[in-house]
Design a protein around this motif. Structure first.
Motif, PDB file in Angstrom:
ATOM      1  N   SER A 125       0.921  -1.228   0.145  1.00 50.32           N
ATOM      2  CA  SER A 125       0.410   0.351  -0.188  1.00 50.32           C
ATOM      3  C   SER A 125       0.739   1.107   0.257  1.00 50.32           C
ATOM      4  CB  SER A 125      -1.188  -0.061   1.357  1.00 50.32           C
ATOM      5  OG  SER A 125      -0.129  -0.447   2.439  1.00 50.32           O
ATOM      6  N   PHE A 126       2.758   0.973   0.141  1.00 53.30           N
ATOM      7  CA  PHE A 126       3.089   2.271  -0.036  1.00 53.30           C
ATOM      8  C   PHE A 126       3.157   2.618  -1.333  1.00 53.30           C
ATOM      9  CE2 PHE A 126       7.140   4.446   0.447  1.00 53.30           C
ATOM     10  CZ  PHE A 126       7.093   5.344   1.353  1.00 53.30           C
ATOM     11  N   SER A 127       3.594   4.129  -1.093  1.00 54.59           N
ATOM     12  CA  SER A 127       3.994   4.572  -2.665  1.00 54.59           C
ATOM     13  C   SER A 127       4.414   5.560  -2.672  1.00 54.59           C
ATOM     14  CB  SER A 127       2.600   4.537  -3.671  1.00 54.59           C
ATOM     15  OG  SER A 127       1.950   5.385  -3.608  1.00 54.59           O
ATOM     16  N   ILE A 128       5.477   5.994  -3.865  1.00 59.85           N
ATOM     17  CA  ILE A 128       5.730   7.754  -3.496  1.00 59.85           C
ATOM     18  C   ILE A 128       5.080   8.265  -5.063  1.00 59.85           C
ATOM     19  CG2 ILE A 128       7.747   9.131  -3.078  1.00 59.85           C
ATOM     20  CD1 ILE A 128       8.838   6.499  -2.131  1.00 59.85           C
ATOM     21  N   ASN A 129       5.006   9.740  -4.487  1.00 59.26           N
ATOM     22  CA  ASN A 129       4.259  10.327  -6.000  1.00 59.26           C
ATOM     23  C   ASN A 129       4.886  11.546  -6.086  1.00 59.26           C
ATOM     24  OD1 ASN A 129       2.051   9.907  -7.763  1.00 59.26           O
ATOM     25  ND2 ASN A 129       0.302  11.421  -7.067  1.00 59.26           N
ATOM     26  N   PHE A 130       5.263  12.276  -6.921  1.00 53.58           N
ATOM     27  CA  PHE A 130       5.688  13.530  -6.899  1.00 53.58           C
ATOM     28  C   PHE A 130       5.250  13.941  -8.720  1.00 53.58           C
ATOM     29  CE2 PHE A 130      10.576  13.200  -6.684  1.00 53.58           C
ATOM     30  CZ  PHE A 130      10.788  11.791  -6.317  1.00 53.58           C
ATOM     31  N   GLU A 131       4.310  15.346  -7.961  1.00 51.62           N
ATOM     32  CA  GLU A 131       3.229  15.450  -8.492  1.00 51.62           C
ATOM     33  C   GLU A 131       3.726  16.828  -9.045  1.00 51.62           C
ATOM     34  OE1 GLU A 131      -0.234  15.204  -6.743  1.00 51.62           O
ATOM     35  OE2 GLU A 131      -1.548  17.317  -7.585  1.00 51.62           O
ATOM     36  N   ARG A 132       4.341  17.438 -10.756  1.00 55.33           N
ATOM     37  CA  ARG A 132       4.702  18.758 -10.447  1.00 55.33           C
ATOM     38  C   ARG A 132       5.726  18.947  -9.988  1.00 55.33           C
ATOM     39  NH1 ARG A 132       0.935  22.711 -12.766  1.00 55.33           N
ATOM     40  NH2 ARG A 132       2.437  23.457 -14.483  1.00 55.33           N
ATOM     41  N   VAL A 133       6.418  18.136  -9.389  1.00 56.22           N
ATOM     42  CA  VAL A 133       7.944  18.940  -8.570  1.00 56.22           C
ATOM     43  C   VAL A 133       9.323  19.511  -9.739  1.00 56.22           C
ATOM     44  CG1 VAL A 133       9.963  17.692  -7.350  1.00 56.22           C
ATOM     45  CG2 VAL A 133       7.170  17.220  -6.964  1.00 56.22           C
ATOM     46  N   SER A 134       9.434  20.570  -9.129  1.00 54.83           N
ATOM     47  CA  SER A 134      10.122  21.365  -9.500  1.00 54.83           C
ATOM     48  C   SER A 134      11.439  21.057  -8.507  1.00 54.83           C
ATOM     49  CB  SER A 134       9.673  22.448 -10.228  1.00 54.83           C
ATOM     50  OG  SER A 134       9.232  21.996 -10.897  1.00 54.83           O
TER      51      SER A 134
END
Ligand SMILES: Nc1ncnc2c1ncn2[C@@H]1O[C@H](COP(=O)(O)OP(=O)(O)O)[C@@H](O)[C@H]1O
Ligand SMILES: [Mg+2]
Length: 222
Positions: A3-12
């Motif tokens: 259930s663990f995940s890593i999410n990058f969202e519009r990362v600058s």
């Protein structure tokens, strides 16, 4: 773990006074996959690993852990779920010798003193460090220190692992130990982001390969 995940969202992200390394980067790292991040030296792999581990913070956008409890106080909760081997392994070392170092990593976790001592012994044996258990860390070679740092990570098999350049400095015996360990984890679907400029030895240990280009873009290669 799944259930663990890593999410990058519009990362600058840019270091102060430097050009952007990433702009509007979107990326999802599922907790049940082993992913190899590769690319040229200086392309930003370690920076991406640092962002994934929340050791670095984006200038804009966000890195989140969707299923993590306590999202507002994420650091303590996060580090119950994630283990990070930094490229500069001295950041991973806590004790004056291997036995003390590994014992310190287990401070605060469940289990009796005897169980923890057995676990430390197991990790020392797994990484062929038992004869060096009392050796001062200042007298250890880079390869020995890398094995010790990896032994510390091995104490937490159920966490998502981010390993930044784990091969660097390892001799062939310890490289085999690492690759066997990673292949076992892959079979168990334990999450991994392994960063290496030297992709070839790791290809059989991962489900997917992500290439970081020098312009900051990412490309899935497998
Ligand atoms: N703390 C820092 N301050 C300024 N620049 C940095 C810092 N760390 C890394 N860099 C620069 O950022 C770029 C990407 O570095 P890094 O993420 O370490 O790349 P890689 O791991 O792919 O070799 C390089 O040009 C590096 O010199
Ligand atoms: Mg690096």
């Amino acid at each position: 773990m799944n259930s663990f995940s890593i999410n990058f969202e519009r990362v600058s992200f840019a270091y102060p006074g430097r050009d952007f390394l990433f702009q509007d980067l979107n990326l999802n790292l599922p907790g049940n996959q082993a992913i190899l991040l590769t690319g040229e030296n200086g392309s930003g792999k370690s920076t991406l690993a640092g962002l994934a581990a929340s050791v670095l913070s984006p200038l804009s956008g966000k890195v989140s852990y969707p299923n993590l409890a306590q999202p507002n106080k994420k650091k303590p909760a996060l580090y119950q779920k994630l283990a990070f081997l930094q490229q500069n392994i001295r950041n991973n070392l806590a004790g004056v010798n291997p036995r003390e170092d590994l014992s310190l990593w287990l401070q605060g976790s469940d289990g009796s003193k005897q169980e923890k001592e057995r676990f430390v012994k197991w990790a020392l044996e797994q990484w062929k460090l038992q004869d060096k258990a009392e050796k001062p860390v200042w007298s250890m070679s880079t390869g020995e220190l890398k094995s010790l740092a990896l032994a510390g990570i091995s104490l937490f098999p159920k966490r998502y692992w981010i390993l930044d350049e784990p091969l660097a400095g390892l001799d062939s015996e310890h490289l085999d130990i690492l690759l066997t360990l990673l292949q076992t984890r892959r079979k168990l679907n334990d999450g991994l982001l392994v960063v290496s400029h030297n992709a070839e030895p790791l290809l059989s240990s991962v489900d997917a390969v992500l290439h970081l280009n020098i312009d900051g873009s990412l490309k899935w290669e497998r």
